[in-house]
Design a protein around this motif. Structure first.
Motif, PDB file in Angstrom:
ATOM      1  N   UNK A  41       0.845  -1.198   0.000  1.00 14.20           N
ATOM      2  CA  UNK A  41       0.000   0.000   0.000  1.00 14.20           C
ATOM      3  C   UNK A  41       0.884   1.253   0.000  1.00 14.20           C
ATOM      4  N   UNK A  42       0.304   2.342  -0.531  1.00 13.87           N
ATOM      5  CA  UNK A  42       1.008   3.620  -0.479  1.00 13.87           C
ATOM      6  C   UNK A  42       0.191   4.673   0.229  1.00 13.87           C
ATOM      7  N   UNK A  43      -1.097   4.359   0.443  1.00 10.54           N
ATOM      8  CA  UNK A  43      -1.988   5.319   1.107  1.00 10.54           C
ATOM      9  C   UNK A  43      -2.993   4.555   1.968  1.00 10.54           C
ATOM     10  N   UNK A  44      -3.633   5.284   2.885  1.00 12.79           N
ATOM     11  CA  UNK A  44      -4.603   4.652   3.786  1.00 12.79           C
ATOM     12  C   UNK A  44      -5.535   5.712   4.349  1.00 12.79           C
ATOM     13  N   UNK A  45      -6.688   5.245   4.792  1.00 10.21           N
ATOM     14  CA  UNK A  45      -7.605   6.099   5.555  1.00 10.21           C
ATOM     15  C   UNK A  45      -7.896   5.400   6.873  1.00 10.21           C
ATOM     16  N   UNK A  46      -7.812   6.157   7.967  1.00 14.08           N
ATOM     17  CA  UNK A  46      -8.119   5.611   9.285  1.00 14.08           C
ATOM     18  C   UNK A  46      -9.273   6.403   9.904  1.00 14.08           C
TER      19      UNK A  46
END
Ligand SMILES: [Zn+2]
Length: 264
Positions: A142-147
């Motif tokens: 992954x290179x991005x995420x939402x938490x």
């Protein structure tokens, strides 16, 4: 005929280990006897949920989020260290499940969202969410995420550990009533075109009978649905959640179940 995935149905994986029932690793609200029993008594018998076992995290994984000095300090307390490594392992395993497009919930303790790089407070030891995401990032998956962190308390530790990662967006909603709270989440995610994975710090102490005095059981269901739909639209279906707070034991199991039913 449409596949299960095409109709949006996916089997929920629950990451759990019987060791989490042990309550003498610490003496705080998260470690009280009966807390995880209250959850597993409800979700453990749900026929559409599959319970998976996992391994403790490796020290290499934990060091992605924490300083060596801090890891060594925790290690001086053997029972606490072992439980915290098992908790981080559950978060990692849940994130690995999510990468396949199946939803996962890690029923773990100690929680992690108040764990900074160099210390932990508020019953938290290692930053379970940050460790899981940073391991996927390090592996190039992954290179991005939402938490989304819907615990009653701000996930200050998660923010600290992930602060250098600009492509990781974190939302701790602060609205004062449940309608505004759900709307705040909705408004935040609608502006996000795509992320590689969705992680949820699921703290059920925001419940109206718990310390947060705000959300209902149905709100936890609605947040589960919101995160599922967001992951389907913007994150290749990839989504996982991990347990943070939640101390009103009579309703804790049904609240976790409501969230998971919306999330799957
Ligand atoms: Zn909390």
């Amino acid at each position: 005929m449409k596949t299960k995935r095409e109709i949006g149905w996916a089997e929920m994986k629950i990451l759990f280990h019987d060791t989490f029932y042990e309550s003498d690793y610490a003496d705080d609200c998260a470690s009280v006897p009966g807390r995880l029993e209250a959850i597993m008594a409800v979700i453990g018998s749900e026929s559409t949920f599959e319970i998976l076992r996992h391994q403790p995290a490796s020290e290499d994984a934990v060091r992605l989020a924490h300083t060596q000095t801090y890891v060594d300090a925790v290690k001086s307390n053997g029972p606490l260290f072992d439980m915290a490594m098992l908790a981080a392992g559950a978060a990692i395993a849940a994130a690995d499940v999510a990468m396949t497009g199946e939803p996962a919930f890690a029923c773990l303790r100690p929680p992690g969202h108040h764990a900074y790089r160099g210390f932990g407070w508020g019953y938290c030891v290692f930053s379970n969410m940050a460790i899981a995401l940073l391991q996927l990032k390090q592996q190039g998956k992954i290179g991005s995420a939402f938490v989304l962190d819907f615990d009653a308390h701000t996930g200050d530790g998660t923010k600290d550990v992930l602060s250098d990662w600009k492509e990781c967006l974190i939302l701790n909603p602060y609205a004062g009533d449940s309608e505004a709270y759900i709307k705040e989440i909705h408004n935040f995610i609608k502006s996000i075109p795509a992320v590689d994975i969705v992680g949820v710090c699921a703290g059920f102490d925001s419940y109206h009978k718990d310390v947060g005095r705000k959300l209902t059981t149905f709100d936890f269901y609605r947040m589960g649905v919101l995160m599922k739909q967001f992951a389907q639209r913007a994150a290749h279906h990839r989504r996982f959640a991990i347990l943070e707070g939640g101390y009103y034991l009579p309703d804790l199991g049904k609240n976790v179940l409501a969230f998971c039913q919306g999330f799957q």
